[in-house]
Design a protein around this motif. Structure first.
Motif, PDB file in Angstrom:
ATOM      1  N   THR A 135     -28.175  40.419   0.104  1.00  0.00           N
ATOM      2  CA  THR A 135     -27.150  39.825  -0.819  1.00  0.00           C
ATOM      3  C   THR A 135     -26.307  39.044  -0.066  1.00  0.00           C
ATOM      4  O   THR A 135     -25.236  39.648   0.673  1.00  0.00           O
ATOM      5  N   ILE A 136     -26.000  37.726  -0.369  1.00  0.00           N
ATOM      6  CA  ILE A 136     -25.178  36.909   0.322  1.00  0.00           C
ATOM      7  C   ILE A 136     -24.123  36.424  -0.646  1.00  0.00           C
ATOM      8  O   ILE A 136     -24.339  36.058  -1.948  1.00  0.00           O
ATOM      9  N   ARG A 137     -22.997  35.831  -0.369  1.00  0.00           N
ATOM     10  CA  ARG A 137     -22.005  35.371  -1.279  1.00  0.00           C
ATOM     11  C   ARG A 137     -21.434  33.777  -0.892  1.00  0.00           C
ATOM     12  O   ARG A 137     -20.539  33.571  -1.019  1.00  0.00           O
ATOM     13  N   GLU A 138     -22.482  33.297   0.123  1.00  0.00           N
ATOM     14  CA  GLU A 138     -22.170  31.913   0.430  1.00  0.00           C
ATOM     15  C   GLU A 138     -23.436  31.382   0.588  1.00  0.00           C
ATOM     16  O   GLU A 138     -24.571  31.803   0.123  1.00  0.00           O
ATOM     17  N   GLY A 139     -23.643  29.945   0.929  1.00  0.00           N
ATOM     18  CA  GLY A 139     -24.908  29.410   0.546  1.00  0.00           C
ATOM     19  C   GLY A 139     -24.988  28.283   1.920  1.00  0.00           C
ATOM     20  O   GLY A 139     -25.260  27.147   1.532  1.00  0.00           O
ATOM     21  N   ARG A 140     -25.054  28.478   2.946  1.00  0.00           N
ATOM     22  CA  ARG A 140     -25.199  27.728   4.051  1.00  0.00           C
ATOM     23  C   ARG A 140     -26.754  27.293   4.019  1.00  0.00           C
ATOM     24  O   ARG A 140     -27.527  28.013   3.689  1.00  0.00           O
ATOM     25  N   ASN A 141     -26.855  26.140   4.914  1.00  0.00           N
ATOM     26  CA  ASN A 141     -28.256  25.566   4.889  1.00  0.00           C
ATOM     27  C   ASN A 141     -29.024  26.802   5.541  1.00  0.00           C
ATOM     28  O   ASN A 141     -28.841  27.069   6.672  1.00  0.00           O
ATOM     29  N   ARG A 142     -30.244  27.131   5.013  1.00  0.00           N
ATOM     30  CA  ARG A 142     -31.275  28.215   5.735  1.00  0.00           C
ATOM     31  C   ARG A 142     -30.672  29.288   6.041  1.00  0.00           C
ATOM     32  O   ARG A 142     -30.880  30.082   6.964  1.00  0.00           O
TER      33      ARG A 142
END
Length: 182
Positions: A135-142
């Motif tokens: 589970t992450i809370r950011e959304g960088r490319n790939r």
């Protein structure tokens, strides 16, 4: 206000048209016939799972904008078997070329009961694999793929299962349903 939860299959573009020259690729238009909705965030062509679409710009921004830190949960099949050291690295944050990631929630899980992928993941008899929930809370490319590679366990299959309170529960591959934006 419309909110659509879509279980995006592998190989489908996260847009309604394909502007690339050459043979046409499957797009959202092949599955969703609702006018004036747009993806809130993206999911790579080689990734599967939950994609949210809406006709409301504020909701789209709340879901997709990294400053809101909306949690996104992925089921990730990785090469090898990550030990606690690798999982702790993901939990603390991983150094990527574009900087440190935020800390993630990471745990090994049993093989999930998912639909078969087409084409199937290439298996190697000499290399083990396993699944983790990340589970992450950011959304960088790939980002998820880069994070697992950074700890020595390249991603083989990536399925986004949850965004905030919305999940794939009850949706088979290629299906969609409307949901409450609340």
């Amino acid at each position: 206000m419309t909110l659509i939860l879509f279980n995006k299959p592998y190989g489908v573009l996260c847009q309604f048209t394909d502007e690339r020259e050459g043979p046409p690729r499957p797009t959202l238009a092949d599955f969703i016939k609702v006018p004036a909705v747009y993806a809130a965030g993206r999911l790579d062509t080689d990734s599967e799972g939950l994609l949210l679409l809406t006709d409301d710009g504020r909701l789209q921004a709340r879901i997709a904008d990294p400053r809101f830190k909306t949690p996104k949960t992925y089921l990730v099949q990785v090469e090898g078997e990550p030990d606690e050291t690798a999982l702790d690295s993901l939990r603390r944050g991983v150094k990527l070329k574009d900087g440190m990631t935020l800390p993630a929630e990471a745990e090994r899980i049993d093989d999930p009961a998912l639909w078969p992928r087409d084409p199937p993941v290439r298996f190697r008899k000499t290399v083990a694999d396993c699944w983790i929930k990340l589970t992450i809370r950011e959304g960088r490319n790939r980002q998820v793929r880069r994070m697992t590679a950074a700890v020595g366990h390249p991603t083989l299959r990536l399925v986004r299962w949850r965004i905030g309170e919305w999940s794939l529960d009850g949706l088979t591959q290629g299906e969609w349903r409307e949901a409450s934006p609340d």
